[in-house]
Design a protein around this motif. Structure first.
Motif, PDB file in Angstrom:
ATOM      1  N   SER A 201       6.739  -6.720   5.933  1.00  0.00           N
ATOM      2  CA  SER A 201       6.222  -6.387   4.608  1.00  0.00           C
ATOM      3  C   SER A 201       5.207  -7.445   4.211  1.00  0.00           C
ATOM      4  O   SER A 201       5.124  -8.510   4.827  1.00  0.00           O
ATOM      5  N   ASN A 202       4.448  -7.144   3.167  1.00  0.00           N
ATOM      6  CA  ASN A 202       3.406  -8.085   2.761  1.00  0.00           C
ATOM      7  C   ASN A 202       3.990  -9.209   1.916  1.00  0.00           C
ATOM      8  O   ASN A 202       5.165  -9.193   1.522  1.00  0.00           O
ATOM      9  N   ALA A 203       3.168 -10.202   1.633  1.00  0.00           N
ATOM     10  CA  ALA A 203       3.645 -11.414   0.964  1.00  0.00           C
ATOM     11  C   ALA A 203       4.221 -11.125  -0.414  1.00  0.00           C
ATOM     12  O   ALA A 203       5.264 -11.676  -0.792  1.00  0.00           O
TER      13      ALA A 203
ATOM     14  N   GLY B 195      -1.675   1.679  -4.445  1.00  0.00           N
ATOM     15  CA  GLY B 195      -1.927   1.115  -3.124  1.00  0.00           C
ATOM     16  C   GLY B 195      -1.634  -0.364  -3.049  1.00  0.00           C
ATOM     17  O   GLY B 195      -0.587  -0.837  -3.472  1.00  0.00           O
ATOM     18  N   ALA B 196      -2.598  -1.118  -2.524  1.00  0.00           N
ATOM     19  CA  ALA B 196      -2.438  -2.558  -2.335  1.00  0.00           C
ATOM     20  C   ALA B 196      -2.809  -3.346  -3.583  1.00  0.00           C
ATOM     21  O   ALA B 196      -2.987  -4.560  -3.517  1.00  0.00           O
ATOM     22  N   GLY B 197      -2.940  -2.683  -4.726  1.00  0.00           N
ATOM     23  CA  GLY B 197      -3.182  -3.392  -5.976  1.00  0.00           C
ATOM     24  C   GLY B 197      -4.605  -3.869  -6.145  1.00  0.00           C
ATOM     25  O   GLY B 197      -4.845  -4.984  -6.620  1.00  0.00           O
ATOM     26  N   ILE B 198      -5.576  -3.022  -5.773  1.00  0.00           N
ATOM     27  CA  ILE B 198      -6.989  -3.378  -5.882  1.00  0.00           C
ATOM     28  C   ILE B 198      -7.638  -2.507  -6.952  1.00  0.00           C
ATOM     29  O   ILE B 198      -7.532  -1.282  -6.912  1.00  0.00           O
ATOM     30  N   ILE B 199      -8.308  -3.149  -7.907  1.00  0.00           N
ATOM     31  CA  ILE B 199      -8.954  -2.439  -9.003  1.00  0.00           C
ATOM     32  C   ILE B 199     -10.425  -2.863  -9.032  1.00  0.00           C
ATOM     33  O   ILE B 199     -10.732  -4.040  -9.193  1.00  0.00           O
ATOM     34  N   MET B 200     -11.338  -1.888  -8.877  1.00  0.00           N
ATOM     35  CA  MET B 200     -12.769  -2.196  -8.845  1.00  0.00           C
ATOM     36  C   MET B 200     -13.537  -1.272  -9.789  1.00  0.00           C
ATOM     37  O   MET B 200     -13.901  -0.149  -9.408  1.00  0.00           O
TER      38      MET B 200
ATOM     39  N   ARG C 205       2.477   3.405 -10.050  1.00  0.00           N
ATOM     40  CA  ARG C 205       2.209   4.351  -8.971  1.00  0.00           C
ATOM     41  C   ARG C 205       2.175   5.782  -9.502  1.00  0.00           C
ATOM     42  O   ARG C 205       1.302   6.565  -9.141  1.00  0.00           O
ATOM     43  N   GLU C 206       3.127   6.099 -10.377  1.00  0.00           N
ATOM     44  CA  GLU C 206       3.227   7.455 -10.912  1.00  0.00           C
ATOM     45  C   GLU C 206       1.988   7.826 -11.720  1.00  0.00           C
ATOM     46  O   GLU C 206       1.402   8.901 -11.538  1.00  0.00           O
ATOM     47  N   SER C 207       1.552   6.941 -12.610  1.00  0.00           N
ATOM     48  CA  SER C 207       0.381   7.226 -13.439  1.00  0.00           C
ATOM     49  C   SER C 207      -0.880   7.349 -12.600  1.00  0.00           C
ATOM     50  O   SER C 207      -1.713   8.237 -12.842  1.00  0.00           O
ATOM     51  N   MET C 208      -1.031   6.489 -11.621  1.00  0.00           N
ATOM     52  CA  MET C 208      -2.213   6.554 -10.762  1.00  0.00           C
ATOM     53  C   MET C 208      -2.248   7.851  -9.962  1.00  0.00           C
ATOM     54  O   MET C 208      -3.307   8.457  -9.785  1.00  0.00           O
ATOM     55  N   MET C 209      -1.097   8.288  -9.487  1.00  0.00           N
ATOM     56  CA  MET C 209      -1.042   9.546  -8.740  1.00  0.00           C
ATOM     57  C   MET C 209      -1.399  10.716  -9.636  1.00  0.00           C
ATOM     58  O   MET C 209      -2.124  11.633  -9.229  1.00  0.00           O
TER      59      MET C 209
ATOM     60  N   GLY D 110       0.794  -1.220   0.000  1.00  0.00           N
ATOM     61  CA  GLY D 110       0.000   0.000   0.000  1.00  0.00           C
ATOM     62  C   GLY D 110       0.828   1.272   0.000  1.00  0.00           C
ATOM     63  O   GLY D 110       0.605   2.170  -0.802  1.00  0.00           O
ATOM     64  N   ALA D 111       1.812   1.357   0.896  1.00  0.00           N
ATOM     65  CA  ALA D 111       2.570   2.605   1.038  1.00  0.00           C
ATOM     66  C   ALA D 111       3.713   2.726   0.043  1.00  0.00           C
ATOM     67  O   ALA D 111       4.255   3.820  -0.138  1.00  0.00           O
ATOM     68  N   ALA D 112       4.132   1.630  -0.586  1.00  0.00           N
ATOM     69  CA  ALA D 112       5.212   1.623  -1.581  1.00  0.00           C
ATOM     70  C   ALA D 112       6.508   2.188  -1.015  1.00  0.00           C
ATOM     71  O   ALA D 112       7.259   2.879  -1.695  1.00  0.00           O
TER      72      ALA D 112
END
Length: 488
Positions: A198-200, A299-304, A288-292, A60-62
């Protein structure tokens, strides 16, 4: 809500998901044939490797992983102590399944990365925090298969369990909620020792980086954010899945693969992320750059994607009530502010005094920002405010006509697999308008102009059952009732 058995798809090369098209679960011998085994190294070497691969956290925080490693190594040197390595596999966010899939179907990849870090940092042990029994069973088996000094800790499945402070508290045997003040796990984590957490996916990426080397690792993706990422796609997607995709790929390619289009908007980064308008989502890339730049976060890689069949504001109100119920309840912004945000969103979605509801939403979201004991209030405020910015035409419909004319289909997942506690009902022959139910169920129950309660038309979520039962028990007139879903 997707779990460890979510479908797995790829765009581009399969790295993290290699072999999953042929194996339900990759055991230790198969893993070694597919990935080999990373060569152990010293802390300074692992730090340089992580920096060369530009490896950042995928939870999430990168945060740059090399800096995390350095902080733990420095703390251990100052204290002349050993360390602990923690894999965060809790994934309490309802819209995320990537870490559960990794730990269930390819557990050795994350354990490779954790073992690399543990060896480099002279760790006492490796701890894997999980909330799912199937994940726990797979990781326990993987630990036994490779004879690793590690243990699995089963924690409650709640949204806030994955927060770093909450996870450390849970592993230490305390209630798994944020500690209320910022504590650096790199200084004092599990058992009071410097802890690398850190996450998996992050540990799995570390293993790939060590196996491939920086040059080959960076041959995929974009220069500033190399490699592939795991994304969980759900919402209105006809084919929800966990997808491995190179950074820099167009977001619309991902949506096409999962049978979705941007619709009225796309939520990126999960329930602490932000909504992108259709136009912004169409132009965005997976980075991350494009999303910002688009106003969101990977974030945590969730797309809805939300699609066009459901009421976006109704969906957001449902999620906001879930998030309010998931707070630790230990600070004012969570106890008061989050129910107010949820209530304002519900009022706007239901067409109740919509102009006032919109103003209340903006006011409540601004009031909770930066004032919580953890980041939960900030995340909920970002989710709510980005919704009204992204769904401008829908907000206009609700303001002018009281409705957009679409049903609320419940496409956005919430915890407890969507289970409900029942519906609130009032015996109007008894009700005296004391207002206690509105105080207890703040944001869910409101008082009308005559001083009587306005009850929600939707069932009460399982997360709010305790508060609903308290409101029923404390009603001075005994007028409130919670009708169970299976009651006649």
């Amino acid at each position: 809500m997707m779990g460890p058995d979510a479908p797995v798809l790829q765009i581009g090369p399969a790295r993290l998901t290699r072999g999953l098209d042929r194996h339900d679960r990759i055991d230790w011998p198969t893993h070694q044939r597919l990935h080999g085994r990373p060569k152990p190294c010293y802390a300074d070497e692992l730090i340089k490797l992580s920096a060369a691969g530009l490896l950042c956290g995928r939870g999430g925080a990168a945060f740059p992983f090399a800096r995390k490693l350095q902080a733990v190594a420095d703390a251990a040197a100052r204290r002349n102590s050993r360390t602990v390595v923690v894999i965060n596999g809790t994934e309490g966010e309802p819209g995320s399944a990537k870490d559960k899939v990794l730990l269930t179907r390819a557990p050795h990849l994350a354990l490779d990365g954790a073992e690399l870090a543990a060896t480099a940092l002279n760790a006492r042990e490796i701890v894997v925090g999980v909330t799912d029994d199937r994940v726990a069973a797979s990781v326990d088996l993987a630990i036994a298969e490779r004879g690793l000094t590690a243990r699995v800790v089963r924690l409650p499945e709640r949204f806030i369990t994955g927060e770093s402070g909450a996870l450390i508290r849970g592993i230490n045997g305390n209630r798994a909620i944020p500690p209320g003040r910022k504590l650096r796990s790199s200084e004092s984590g599990v058992g009071g020792l410097p802890t690398l957490l850190s996450n998996a996916e992050t540990f799995a990426q570390l293993a790939l980086l060590a196996s491939l080397g920086p040059e080959e690792y960076r041959s995929v993706g974009i220069p500033r954010e190399p490699g592939t990422v795991l994304l969980t796609v759900s919402g209105s997607a006809r084919f929800p899945a966990v997808v491995e995709i190179p950074t820099g790929a167009p977001l619309v390619h991902l949506l096409d693969l999962c049978g979705a289009n941007p619709g009225d908007g796309v939520l990126v980064g999960g329930y602490h992320g932000a909504w992108l308008s259709r136009e912004a989502a169409t132009a965005a890339e997976v980075s991350r750059e494009s999303m910002m730049e688009a106003g969101g976060a990977l974030g945590a890689g969730i797309i809805m994607p939300i699609g066009r069949r459901t009421c976006p504001l109704g969906e957001c109100a449902r999620v906001a009530h879930y998030l309010a119920g998931e707070s630790a309840g230990q600070c004012g912004p969570c106890r008061v502010g989050l129910p107010d945000i949820a209530g304002a969103l519900s009022g706007l979605a239901a067409g109740h005094d919509t102009s006032a509801a919109l103003a209340a939403l903006r006011r409540s979201a601004q009031l909770v920002r930066g004032r919580g004991a953890c980041g939960h209030p900030d995340g909920v405020a970002r989710f709510a405010l980005s919704a009204i910015d992204a769904f401008t035409s829908d907000v206009a419909d609700h303001l002018t006509r009281g409705t957009c004319g679409r049903p609320m289909l419940g496409l956005l997942p919430v915890g407890s697999d969507g289970r409900t506690a029942g519906r609130l009902e009032v015996d109007w022959s008894r009700c005296k308008g004391h207002g206690l139910c509105a105080d207890i169920l703040r944001g869910l129950v409101r008082m009308d102009a005559y001083g009587y309660p306005l009850l929600p038309t939707d069932p009460i979520s399982a997360q709010l059952e305790r508060d609903a039962r308290r409101a029923v028990a404390q009603c001075p007139s005994l007028a409130l009732r919670l009708r169970r879903p299976d009651s006649p």
